[in-house]
Design a protein around this motif. Structure first.
Motif, PDB file in Angstrom:
ATOM      1  N   GLY A   1       0.798  -1.228   0.000  1.00 54.33           N
ATOM      2  CA  GLY A   1       0.000   0.000   0.000  1.00 54.33           C
ATOM      3  C   GLY A   1       0.826   1.270   0.000  1.00 54.33           C
ATOM      4  O   GLY A   1       0.296   2.353  -0.214  1.00 54.33           O
ATOM      5  N   SER A   2       2.103   1.173   0.261  1.00 53.46           N
ATOM      6  CA  SER A   2       2.946   2.367   0.239  1.00 53.46           C
ATOM      7  C   SER A   2       3.212   2.770  -1.211  1.00 53.46           C
ATOM      8  O   SER A   2       2.747   2.126  -2.146  1.00 53.46           O
ATOM      9  CB  SER A   2       4.255   2.112   0.990  1.00 53.46           C
ATOM     10  N   GLY A   3       3.964   3.823  -1.384  1.00 58.75           N
ATOM     11  CA  GLY A   3       4.300   4.280  -2.722  1.00 58.75           C
ATOM     12  C   GLY A   3       3.382   5.392  -3.199  1.00 58.75           C
ATOM     13  O   GLY A   3       2.608   5.962  -2.423  1.00 58.75           O
ATOM     14  N   TRP A   4       3.454   5.685  -4.472  1.00 56.95           N
ATOM     15  CA  TRP A   4       2.709   6.802  -5.042  1.00 56.95           C
ATOM     16  C   TRP A   4       2.473   6.551  -6.522  1.00 56.95           C
ATOM     17  O   TRP A   4       3.007   5.617  -7.115  1.00 56.95           O
ATOM     18  CB  TRP A   4       3.472   8.103  -4.836  1.00 56.95           C
ATOM     19  N   VAL A   5       1.682   7.433  -7.111  1.00 54.77           N
ATOM     20  CA  VAL A   5       1.410   7.385  -8.539  1.00 54.77           C
ATOM     21  C   VAL A   5       1.827   8.725  -9.126  1.00 54.77           C
ATOM     22  O   VAL A   5       1.522   9.775  -8.566  1.00 54.77           O
ATOM     23  CB  VAL A   5      -0.080   7.110  -8.835  1.00 54.77           C
ATOM     24  N   VAL A   6       2.544   8.680 -10.243  1.00 53.60           N
ATOM     25  CA  VAL A   6       2.953   9.889 -10.942  1.00 53.60           C
ATOM     26  C   VAL A   6       1.911  10.172 -12.028  1.00 53.60           C
ATOM     27  O   VAL A   6       1.578   9.287 -12.824  1.00 53.60           O
ATOM     28  CB  VAL A   6       4.349   9.739 -11.584  1.00 53.60           C
ATOM     29  N   LEU A   7       1.414  11.400 -12.014  1.00 51.56           N
ATOM     30  CA  LEU A   7       0.424  11.842 -12.997  1.00 51.56           C
ATOM     31  C   LEU A   7       0.976  13.048 -13.739  1.00 51.56           C
ATOM     32  O   LEU A   7       1.990  13.630 -13.347  1.00 51.56           O
ATOM     33  CB  LEU A   7      -0.877  12.240 -12.291  1.00 51.56           C
ATOM     34  N   ALA A   8       0.278  13.444 -14.788  1.00 50.63           N
ATOM     35  CA  ALA A   8       0.599  14.678 -15.499  1.00 50.63           C
ATOM     36  C   ALA A   8      -0.685  15.471 -15.681  1.00 50.63           C
ATOM     37  O   ALA A   8      -1.757  14.896 -15.920  1.00 50.63           O
ATOM     38  CB  ALA A   8       1.227  14.374 -16.857  1.00 50.63           C
TER      39      ALA A   8
END
Length: 133
Positions: free
Chosen positions: A103-110
């Motif tokens: 569940g850790s981490g992140w998502v990169v968006l633009a």
């Protein structure tokens, strides 16, 4: 003597349109006494408490490479994945998924002009994860 950050500036090709997109993404507002208008080359938006602002400034060149600075967003309430879906519905594009099985981490968006930003887990999610172990 020290300095403080007056505002964060984002270079873009359409200041008005991008400011409107980020208003929705961040729940920020424009100055009602000096509203942003189509064709404005500089369009500021402000947090509800007025403590932070983002200034969109039109520049002649399009984005070429990865940002040297970017926003890390954290949902005010709820879950990262719910906020991720909301931002995608607003028109963000997913660039990279760095979520981990725990569940850790992140998502990169633009954003619509290709400026990268990340979506992190909310403080509620972090607290729940810490309580579990």
């Amino acid at each position: 003597m020290t300095s403080f950050i007056s505002h964060t500036t984002v270079d873009c090709t359409d200041a008005y349109t991008l400011s409107k997109w980020w208003e929705k993404a961040l729940d920020y507002r424009e100055n009602p006494d000096d509203p942003n208008r189509p064709g404005d080359e500089e369009c500021p938006i402000f947090s509800a408490d007025g403590r932070h602002s983002v200034l969109f400034i039109e520049v002649p060149d399009a984005k070429q490479v990865k940002n040297r600075i970017h926003f890390d967003l954290r949902p005010v309430e709820g879950a990262r994945d719910k906020e991720l879906n909301r931002l995608l519905e607003l028109g963000a594009t997913q660039v990279s998924d760095l979520r981990k099985p725990d569940g850790s981490g992140w998502v990169v968006l633009a954003d619509p002009e290709g400026n990268e930003f990340c979506i992190l887990r909310s403080h509620q999610e972090l607290a729940a994860a810490a309580a579990q172990g």
